[in-house]
Scaffold this motif. Structure first.
Motif, PDB file in Angstrom:
ATOM      1  N   GLN A 154       0.832  -1.218   0.000  1.00 38.15           N
ATOM      2  CA  GLN A 154       0.000   0.000   0.000  1.00 38.15           C
ATOM      3  C   GLN A 154       0.861   1.260   0.000  1.00 38.15           C
ATOM      4  N   LEU A 155       1.987   1.203   0.725  1.00 40.29           N
ATOM      5  CA  LEU A 155       2.899   2.356   0.760  1.00 40.29           C
ATOM      6  C   LEU A 155       3.479   2.578  -0.637  1.00 40.29           C
ATOM      7  N   LEU A 156       3.894   1.496  -1.294  1.00 43.59           N
ATOM      8  CA  LEU A 156       4.477   1.605  -2.630  1.00 43.59           C
ATOM      9  C   LEU A 156       3.462   2.170  -3.617  1.00 43.59           C
ATOM     10  N   GLU A 157       2.230   1.720  -3.497  1.00 44.08           N
ATOM     11  CA  GLU A 157       1.182   2.210  -4.402  1.00 44.08           C
ATOM     12  C   GLU A 157       0.895   3.690  -4.171  1.00 44.08           C
ATOM     13  N   ALA A 158       0.962   4.113  -2.923  1.00 47.87           N
ATOM     14  CA  ALA A 158       0.661   5.518  -2.611  1.00 47.87           C
ATOM     15  C   ALA A 158       1.792   6.446  -3.022  1.00 47.87           C
ATOM     16  N   GLU A 159       3.032   5.953  -2.992  1.00 51.14           N
ATOM     17  CA  GLU A 159       4.182   6.846  -3.172  1.00 51.14           C
ATOM     18  C   GLU A 159       4.862   6.750  -4.529  1.00 51.14           C
ATOM     19  N   THR A 160       4.457   5.795  -5.373  1.00 53.11           N
ATOM     20  CA  THR A 160       5.043   5.725  -6.719  1.00 53.11           C
ATOM     21  C   THR A 160       3.907   5.685  -7.739  1.00 53.11           C
ATOM     22  N   GLY A 179      11.956 -12.105  -2.595  1.00 56.10           N
ATOM     23  CA  GLY A 179      11.874 -13.541  -2.828  1.00 56.10           C
ATOM     24  C   GLY A 179      10.561 -14.142  -2.368  1.00 56.10           C
ATOM     25  N   GLU A 180       9.577 -13.310  -2.068  1.00 59.35           N
ATOM     26  CA  GLU A 180       8.253 -13.811  -1.672  1.00 59.35           C
ATOM     27  C   GLU A 180       7.199 -12.742  -1.940  1.00 59.35           C
ATOM     28  N   SER A 181       5.934 -13.158  -1.928  1.00 56.33           N
ATOM     29  CA  SER A 181       4.841 -12.215  -2.158  1.00 56.33           C
ATOM     30  C   SER A 181       4.666 -11.317  -0.936  1.00 56.33           C
ATOM     31  N   PRO A 182       4.172 -10.095  -1.154  1.00 59.15           N
ATOM     32  CA  PRO A 182       3.918  -9.214  -0.006  1.00 59.15           C
ATOM     33  C   PRO A 182       2.792  -9.759   0.862  1.00 59.15           C
ATOM     34  N   PRO A 183       2.821  -9.450   2.181  1.00 57.34           N
ATOM     35  CA  PRO A 183       1.736  -9.905   3.052  1.00 57.34           C
ATOM     36  C   PRO A 183       0.401  -9.303   2.608  1.00 57.34           C
ATOM     37  N   LYS A 184      -0.650 -10.086   2.740  1.00 51.73           N
ATOM     38  CA  LYS A 184      -1.972  -9.601   2.352  1.00 51.73           C
ATOM     39  C   LYS A 184      -2.585  -8.803   3.501  1.00 51.73           C
ATOM     40  N   GLY A 185      -3.635  -8.094   3.175  1.00 50.85           N
ATOM     41  CA  GLY A 185      -4.351  -7.385   4.235  1.00 50.85           C
ATOM     42  C   GLY A 185      -4.048  -5.906   4.249  1.00 50.85           C
ATOM     43  N   MET A 186      -4.890  -5.180   4.947  1.00 53.80           N
ATOM     44  CA  MET A 186      -4.781  -3.734   4.992  1.00 53.80           C
ATOM     45  C   MET A 186      -3.692  -3.310   5.973  1.00 53.80           C
ATOM     46  N   LEU A 187      -3.282  -2.063   5.835  1.00 58.09           N
ATOM     47  CA  LEU A 187      -2.313  -1.502   6.773  1.00 58.09           C
ATOM     48  C   LEU A 187      -2.960  -1.330   8.136  1.00 58.09           C
ATOM     49  N   PRO A 188      -2.126  -1.370   9.189  1.00 60.21           N
ATOM     50  CA  PRO A 188      -2.650  -1.067  10.524  1.00 60.21           C
ATOM     51  C   PRO A 188      -3.233   0.338  10.513  1.00 60.21           C
TER      52      PRO A 188
END
Ligand SMILES: [Zn+2]
Length: 182
Positions: free
Chosen positions: A27-33, A49-58
């Motif tokens: 979500q941070l990457l999507e908001a800032e790039t 080397g793995e998928s990002p964790p699912k779920g919303m930000l705290p």
């Protein structure tokens, strides 16, 4: 023009890679790039080397009020406010610089990094939205993160009024905060 957009995209990719290395969530990457979600997912997997964790930000400010996170959040904010005042850095650059200093200081004190980059970024948004504020401890004079509408008069910080089991990390945390405020 064409060259310019290529350079811009290269910069965005470099920024995204740096952010992923520092522990940023999607979500941070999507908001800032301006990179697409697909592109970001691919970059994330390449770097981690793995998928990002699912779920919303705290989403809650409460996390920043608990004892240990509050000390780490306050240490990050000490750097953030210092660089905000004394440099031209803004936005994400200011967050990244402050975060690197925070991590350096924590590692120098042989403590665990409790505040993730994503949490730090979320916290700055909470400050911008006036949901959080800084309060000065009446015992030690340090500045700490509190809820925006809590009274700041007579505030006592987590280091001066702490759970007994936390004694071991107190000295290290005090040293880190003193260094950040020096
Ligand atoms: Zn205090």
């Amino acid at each position: 023009m064409r060259n310019k957009s290529v350079i811009t995209e290269a910069n965005e990719i470099r920024l995204a890679v740096d952010l992923v290395k520092l522990g940023a969530r999607l979500q941070l990457l999507e908001a800032e790039t301006n990179l697409s979600r697909e592109r970001l997912l691919k970059l994330y997997k390449e770097v981690k080397g793995e998928s990002p964790p699912k779920g919303m930000l705290p989403f809650s400010t409460d996390w920043f009020m608990t004892w240990q996170p509050n000390i780490h959040a306050s240490l990050f904010m000490a750097y953030y406010r210092f660089f905000q005042k004394h440099t031209q850095l803004k936005g994400l650059e200011l967050i990244i610089k402050s975060y690197r200093m925070y991590v350096e200081q924590i590692e120098r004190g042989s403590m665990d990094v409790v505040l993730s980059l994503t949490r730090a970024w979320t916290m700055v948004r909470f400050f911008d939205a006036k949901m959080l504020q800084m309060a000065t401890c009446r015992e030690c004079g340090g500045d700490f993160v509190t809820h925006a509408f809590d009274p700041t008069r007579g505030y006592v910080c987590g280091l001066c009024h702490m759970p007994a089991r936390a004694g071991k990390t107190r000295r290290a945390a005090e040293l880190a905060l003193a260094a950040a405020e020096a």
